[in-house]
Motif scaffolding. Structure first.
Motif, PDB file in Angstrom:
ATOM      1  N   LEU A 152      52.450  30.567  41.577  1.00  0.00           N
ATOM      2  CA  LEU A 152      52.459  31.575  40.498  1.00  0.00           C
ATOM      3  C   LEU A 152      52.415  30.739  39.002  1.00  0.00           C
ATOM      4  CD1 LEU A 152      55.460  34.117  41.651  1.00  0.00           C
ATOM      5  CD2 LEU A 152      52.621  34.021  42.127  1.00  0.00           C
ATOM      6  N   ASP A 153      53.053  29.763  39.091  1.00  0.00           N
ATOM      7  CA  ASP A 153      53.019  28.800  37.722  1.00  0.00           C
ATOM      8  C   ASP A 153      51.429  28.256  37.502  1.00  0.00           C
ATOM      9  OD1 ASP A 153      55.229  29.037  36.282  1.00  0.00           O
ATOM     10  OD2 ASP A 153      56.282  27.463  37.696  1.00  0.00           O
ATOM     11  N   ALA A 154      50.792  27.651  38.595  1.00  0.00           N
ATOM     12  CA  ALA A 154      49.389  27.335  38.462  1.00  0.00           C
ATOM     13  C   ALA A 154      48.567  28.474  37.830  1.00  0.00           C
ATOM     14  CB  ALA A 154      48.929  26.642  39.597  1.00  0.00           C
ATOM     15  N   ARG A 155      48.828  29.381  38.395  1.00  0.00           N
ATOM     16  CA  ARG A 155      47.720  30.626  38.137  1.00  0.00           C
ATOM     17  C   ARG A 155      48.244  31.166  36.571  1.00  0.00           C
ATOM     18  NH1 ARG A 155      47.369  35.358  42.103  1.00  0.00           N
ATOM     19  NH2 ARG A 155      47.557  33.758  43.628  1.00  0.00           N
ATOM     20  N   ALA A 156      49.331  31.274  36.388  1.00  0.00           N
ATOM     21  CA  ALA A 156      49.500  31.636  34.965  1.00  0.00           C
ATOM     22  C   ALA A 156      49.096  30.649  34.010  1.00  0.00           C
ATOM     23  CB  ALA A 156      51.151  31.637  34.962  1.00  0.00           C
ATOM     24  N   ALA A 157      49.546  29.374  34.221  1.00  0.00           N
ATOM     25  CA  ALA A 157      48.973  28.291  33.219  1.00  0.00           C
ATOM     26  C   ALA A 157      47.213  28.411  33.171  1.00  0.00           C
ATOM     27  CB  ALA A 157      49.362  26.976  33.930  1.00  0.00           C
TER      28      ALA A 157
ATOM     29  N   ALA B 216      49.551  36.221  32.503  1.00  0.00           N
ATOM     30  CA  ALA B 216      50.152  35.161  32.923  1.00  0.00           C
ATOM     31  C   ALA B 216      51.596  35.352  32.975  1.00  0.00           C
ATOM     32  CB  ALA B 216      49.958  34.026  31.697  1.00  0.00           C
ATOM     33  N   SER B 217      52.509  36.347  32.119  1.00  0.00           N
ATOM     34  CA  SER B 217      53.720  36.355  32.472  1.00  0.00           C
ATOM     35  C   SER B 217      54.009  37.366  33.815  1.00  0.00           C
ATOM     36  CB  SER B 217      54.137  36.957  31.226  1.00  0.00           C
ATOM     37  OG  SER B 217      53.932  38.481  31.044  1.00  0.00           O
ATOM     38  N   VAL B 218      52.786  38.365  33.947  1.00  0.00           N
ATOM     39  CA  VAL B 218      52.996  39.238  34.964  1.00  0.00           C
ATOM     40  C   VAL B 218      52.896  38.189  36.304  1.00  0.00           C
ATOM     41  CG1 VAL B 218      51.542  40.814  36.348  1.00  0.00           C
ATOM     42  CG2 VAL B 218      52.032  41.206  33.864  1.00  0.00           C
ATOM     43  N   VAL B 219      51.901  37.585  36.496  1.00  0.00           N
ATOM     44  CA  VAL B 219      51.806  36.493  37.657  1.00  0.00           C
ATOM     45  C   VAL B 219      53.008  35.948  37.718  1.00  0.00           C
ATOM     46  CG1 VAL B 219      50.762  34.415  38.469  1.00  0.00           C
ATOM     47  CG2 VAL B 219      49.201  36.194  37.304  1.00  0.00           C
ATOM     48  N   ARG B 220      53.702  35.225  36.687  1.00  0.00           N
ATOM     49  CA  ARG B 220      54.963  34.507  37.001  1.00  0.00           C
ATOM     50  C   ARG B 220      56.065  35.578  37.492  1.00  0.00           C
ATOM     51  NH1 ARG B 220      53.306  31.449  32.201  1.00  0.00           N
ATOM     52  NH2 ARG B 220      53.048  29.263  32.873  1.00  0.00           N
ATOM     53  N   GLU B 221      56.198  36.563  36.867  1.00  0.00           N
ATOM     54  CA  GLU B 221      57.186  37.495  37.318  1.00  0.00           C
ATOM     55  C   GLU B 221      57.104  37.937  38.760  1.00  0.00           C
ATOM     56  OE1 GLU B 221      59.316  41.455  37.401  1.00  0.00           O
ATOM     57  OE2 GLU B 221      57.368  41.132  37.784  1.00  0.00           O
ATOM     58  N   GLY B 222      56.016  38.032  39.351  1.00  0.00           N
ATOM     59  CA  GLY B 222      55.801  38.114  40.820  1.00  0.00           C
ATOM     60  C   GLY B 222      55.902  39.510  41.458  1.00  0.00           C
ATOM     61  N   SER B 223      56.309  40.448  40.585  1.00  0.00           N
ATOM     62  CA  SER B 223      56.497  41.862  41.251  1.00  0.00           C
ATOM     63  C   SER B 223      55.152  42.304  41.755  1.00  0.00           C
ATOM     64  CB  SER B 223      56.933  42.899  40.340  1.00  0.00           C
ATOM     65  OG  SER B 223      58.299  42.830  40.094  1.00  0.00           O
TER      66      SER B 223
ATOM     67  N   GLY C 286      37.763  39.373  29.457  1.00  0.00           N
ATOM     68  CA  GLY C 286      38.295  40.563  29.052  1.00  0.00           C
ATOM     69  C   GLY C 286      39.154  41.050  30.086  1.00  0.00           C
ATOM     70  N   GLY C 287      39.653  42.372  30.002  1.00  0.00           N
ATOM     71  CA  GLY C 287      40.657  42.872  30.965  1.00  0.00           C
ATOM     72  C   GLY C 287      40.198  42.719  32.384  1.00  0.00           C
ATOM     73  N   ASP C 288      38.925  43.091  32.777  1.00  0.00           N
ATOM     74  CA  ASP C 288      38.930  42.856  34.113  1.00  0.00           C
ATOM     75  C   ASP C 288      38.842  41.717  34.742  1.00  0.00           C
ATOM     76  OD1 ASP C 288      38.285  45.846  34.232  1.00  0.00           O
ATOM     77  OD2 ASP C 288      36.238  45.481  34.092  1.00  0.00           O
ATOM     78  N   THR C 289      38.211  40.579  33.858  1.00  0.00           N
ATOM     79  CA  THR C 289      38.498  39.489  34.349  1.00  0.00           C
ATOM     80  C   THR C 289      39.751  38.831  34.356  1.00  0.00           C
ATOM     81  OG1 THR C 289      36.121  38.680  33.343  1.00  0.00           O
ATOM     82  CG2 THR C 289      37.656  37.067  33.832  1.00  0.00           C
ATOM     83  N   ALA C 290      40.527  39.227  33.450  1.00  0.00           N
ATOM     84  CA  ALA C 290      42.047  38.498  33.279  1.00  0.00           C
ATOM     85  C   ALA C 290      42.787  39.393  34.374  1.00  0.00           C
ATOM     86  CB  ALA C 290      42.584  39.013  31.964  1.00  0.00           C
ATOM     87  N   SER C 291      42.603  40.642  34.820  1.00  0.00           N
ATOM     88  CA  SER C 291      43.353  41.086  36.010  1.00  0.00           C
ATOM     89  C   SER C 291      42.738  40.628  37.134  1.00  0.00           C
ATOM     90  CB  SER C 291      43.341  42.531  35.780  1.00  0.00           C
ATOM     91  OG  SER C 291      42.104  43.422  35.663  1.00  0.00           O
ATOM     92  N   ALA C 292      41.672  40.417  37.329  1.00  0.00           N
ATOM     93  CA  ALA C 292      41.098  39.856  38.816  1.00  0.00           C
ATOM     94  C   ALA C 292      41.577  38.465  38.984  1.00  0.00           C
ATOM     95  CB  ALA C 292      39.659  40.071  38.634  1.00  0.00           C
ATOM     96  N   LEU C 293      41.351  37.667  37.830  1.00  0.00           N
ATOM     97  CA  LEU C 293      42.002  36.056  38.057  1.00  0.00           C
ATOM     98  C   LEU C 293      43.302  36.003  38.373  1.00  0.00           C
ATOM     99  CD1 LEU C 293      40.031  34.492  35.399  1.00  0.00           C
ATOM    100  CD2 LEU C 293      39.469  34.230  37.592  1.00  0.00           C
ATOM    101  N   ALA C 294      44.212  37.000  37.514  1.00  0.00           N
ATOM    102  CA  ALA C 294      45.608  37.235  37.927  1.00  0.00           C
ATOM    103  C   ALA C 294      45.982  37.455  39.314  1.00  0.00           C
ATOM    104  CB  ALA C 294      46.289  38.256  36.804  1.00  0.00           C
TER     105      ALA C 294
END
Lengths: 527, 527
Positions: free
Chosen positions: A66-71, A117-124, A171-179
């Motif tokens: 989670l940390d690596a992906r958020a970073a 990034a914060s969503v990824v770290r939170e993990g829900s 943008g949003g699609d890329t950010a959410s897919a990468l997340a």
């Protein structure tokens, strides 16, 4: 950093590749001038290479911590900011949008990456669920069952013309897919290839800095639909994100459904975003509403998905004041440069078609401008014509809107039921309007993704509660949103593990909750 | 209660309607005898009436309180139990399934309804999100934004033949759609019209007892595809649940995609559910695994979606013992009555086609039985043939399975990558197999919905962590499950409310959390 950052090259994994399938040039819509450099467009072989790299990267990338992906998401934001003014200036040249708007949009885009990034770290988003074994249960024991969500696979993203940062390469699609853990292959929008290359190179640098597999991100240039269709048809692509026209979106839906393995398409397409002027509000502040309406309509030359393209009111006190104030404001509205010559021409055709329609009156027109400047336009038609003629219900992208005066509340309700799916509906209301608003709400909930009171639909907050989506045809899939943190779910699917040895369990599902994420244990949410 | 409960009538809202578009009779597959009564099949006008009632009921039903909706699900369960032995005996006559199995399935079905009642009451499915207003934020204030999930709309449900209770009129699709707040129109499976009428009438009584709008539930009989296509094409239907064949499921997908407003189809279709015999486990207990495999394969005449239709092993110690023990057990396996003459014939055709294939050897066959009794069959082929010939990868519904001996781990991995999407994959493993299992897991996660260790895929627990789903073609949509509490999400979509006056806000989103449900406030989950 300087102009030498622009090479005309695509980004395929770690490489910068000059496409050999024709050339592409950006156009400055404020002048019509062609901009340097020449961009080389990709071939289906380039699509194949990008998809092969994405597939090869997938298993490793989706299991990053989670940390690596958020970073990684934060590094993309840093790299975009590090481009500095080169990016803003190129965006101004390619889109005709003013500096302030573009700086704001850049902030929104990097903020969006940091929010994910914060969503990824939170993990829900993993939605871990554990139903422990019940070996003594009668008549049959229960196995140990654990569920998590994993990434769908490589995602194809098609950027929009109207948000060169926030709905484009990063943008949003890329950010959410990468997340979510999905590699991304972007087909750049041909309206802003320079911005696309700059941002694509920034993402590519972030991939390298974070030590991720190169296939996590690629950026392709291409003409017409050939590259897009090849991308959506590639068996390694498992989902599609798109923002653009209804024609473009439905073509992608068809291509995705025709694959041997159909895949989900998240296309945000078109809407006219009805604004309801309820009687008490109209009587109390018709003129003020008229001015505010025109401000929302003409902002950014009206080039927003949530532009208020339809105003509905019951004939009565205040409506004439609304119309007079809006007409006056509109008549004074400056023409603004539109994003591309093509968009300008579609706008002119759309407003001319409305003006010539025998059931449509022109209420007001804005100032005339120079080449590719859209002249705002406001029309009126009647409810029967609007319901009968689908062309009157179509979006005219730009500062164009239609007013309908309803006889009474019953006609307003009937009109509401006849609406197509929309991104938003807006209620201008006062206390005296609550009863009517309550009558309208069930219909609006069925028809739209976001319901606003006493605001204007333009301006989409990037947050947890946002829905930028809605029933077809506003999007291809009303079960989701393309803005806000819920967007991550579009790129996930559940997997269940039954009686897996501890040594094989994903960390998110391990005993003792080592990631300290929210998990549902025997149905009870806990951390 | 007695046989007079069977009238041959559909249930359309509060009415019992004898369809006039032809007649339908149930067949006792153990004898081939036609059963009383005659069922009247519905017309497209009946479809229209059921959909109109469902649409009329939708706004009221989706806003029932959590308690009222949960009580409705529990009342359905009570009404099903109140049918008593009439239901079990009719099911035995219509399906050939034994009493114990049917009583167990009835318990699973009522338990499923009660589990969804608990899910409804708990309220997390609403996924309430609140981002409070930030009026002082710079450069722009943030509006008050609140999100909840609401029901999609009326849902069409197509029951399966093999679970006359759990995947039929009041099965998982119906339970999860009703839990989400969606009215349901069921097209009964023609293999068990009597069970369908009994259960449909039970649901209808529950609707009345709970004082709900009559359109919350309807049950239609119909021939062939006409009624089904009319139902999926009706503009008031907003989603489809289906369990059955790949042909049936893909036809519904096409019909749904061809609508003016495409809608989601949740079709659970076909799978061969690979079982991996890893080397250490095989060496340690090859013979025991062989016996257990046959028990899973032949249970219920093999008529399970998760039947182990493919066994994969690396040639080595224990495999011969596995084959010998399995072949011996299979040769002793009694033939069992299959669900319908049509299913029996498809099974015979499928096994005969495999037996005649020039790259397939028959390893064992079960006992011969009387009419419509399926004779279990086990085959072997090689990895190359399996990868090259899609017919070898198709499900043969019933007790039929294929063994593939792989040369080495590399071939096993290559075979795994060549698999189509599956509902399950099972690993038989010991400690010495962990490294190989770890290599296989990423591929299996991409290919299947549920991964089991040291069990058998038949038997699907109804719980929170279950995934009964998987990538295409095992289902039409690998992002979901048709069993387990996550199934409710299939029938929901998010709606956002911006700056709505408190008087208009849904209770779930009101200040002070009056429903006391889990909500995400500014991104933080809290109750």
């Amino acid at each position: 950093m300087g102009a030498d950052l622009l090479t005309g090259r695509m980004r395929i994994g770690a490489e910068a590749i000059l496409g050999a399938e024709g050339e592409l040039r950006a156009i400055d819509p404020s002048t019509g001038a062609m901009l340097e450099p020449v961009f080389g467009m990709g071939s289906t072989a380039d699509v194949d290479r990008a998809c092969a790299l994405a597939a090869a990267a997938f298993d490793a990338y989706r299991e990053t911590s989670l940390d690596a992906r958020a970073a990684f998401l934060e590094t993309i934001a840093d790299e975009i900011m590090a481009l500095g003014d080169v990016l803003i200036e190129r965006a101004m040249a390619e889109t005709g949008l003013p500096r302030g708007r573009l700086e704001g949009e850049r902030g929104r885009t990097t903020g969006q990456l940091r929010l994910f990034a914060s969503v990824v770290r939170e993990g829900s988003w993993i939605e871990a669920r554990l139903d422990p074994a019940l070996p003594e249960r009668q008549p049959l024991p229960r196995a140990d069952l654990r569920q998590r969500h994993i990434a769908l696979g490589p995602v194809a993203v098609f950027g929009a013309s109207n948000f060169p940062f926030a709905f484009s390469v990063a943008g949003g699609d890329t950010a959410s897919a990468l997340a979510a853990g999905c590699p991304v292959v972007v087909k750049a929008h041909n309206a802003h290839p320079g911005v696309s290359e700059l941002v694509g190179a920034a993402v590519q640098r972030a991939v390298a800095k974070c030590g991720l597999p190169e296939g996590v991100f690629s950026l392709l240039f291409g003409a017409g639909n050939a590259i897009g269709t090849a991308l959506v048809s590639d068996p390694r692509i498992k989902a599609v994100g798109f923002t653009g026209s209804r024609g473009g979106g439905t073509a992608l839906m068809k291509a995705a459904a025709a694959r041997p393995e159909p895949i989900p398409v998240y296309a945000e397409m078109s809407a006219i975003n009805p604004v309801y002027l309820l009687p008490a509000a109209l009587a109390a502040r018709g003129a003020a509403l008229g001015k505010a309406f025109v401000a929302s309509l003409t902002m950014g030359a009206g080039q927003f998905c949530t532009n208020p393209g339809l105003v509905l009111a019951i004939d009565g006190p205040g409506l004439d004041a609304f119309v007079a104030a809006a007409a006056e404001a509109l008549a004074a509205a400056s023409a603004q440069t539109m994003l591309t010559p093509g968009i300008y021409e579609a706008f002119v055709n759309g407003t001319e078609r409305l003006a010539a329609h025998d059931r449509v009156q022109t209420l007001a027109q804005g100032q005339v401008g120079s080449a590719y400047c859209g002249r705002a336009a406001w029309f009126e038609t009647d409810a029967e014509a609007f319901i009968a003629d689908e062309h009157l219900r179509e979006e005219v992208f730009g500062a164009s809107s239609v007013l309908i005066r309803c006889r009474d509340a019953a006609q307003l309700r009937a009109l509401s039921e006849a609406l197509d799916g929309q991104l938003t509906a807006t209620l201008q209301l006062d206390d005296g309007d609550l009863a009517l608003a309550r009558e309208l709400l069930p219909t609006l909930e069925r028809k739209v993704g976001r319901i606003l009171a006493n605001g204007w639909p333009t301006g989409v907050e990037v947050c947890h509660a946002m829905v930028h989506g809605g029933p077809y045809p506003s999007t291809s899939d009303g079960r989701t949103t393309s803005v806000g943190t819920l967007a991550i779910r579009r790129f996930l699917r559940p997997v269940c593990y039954q009686d897996l040895p501890a040594a094989l369990l994903p960390t998110a599902l391990a005993d003792g909750n080592p990631l300290n994420i929210w998990r549902r244990v025997d149905g009870v949410l806990q951390q």
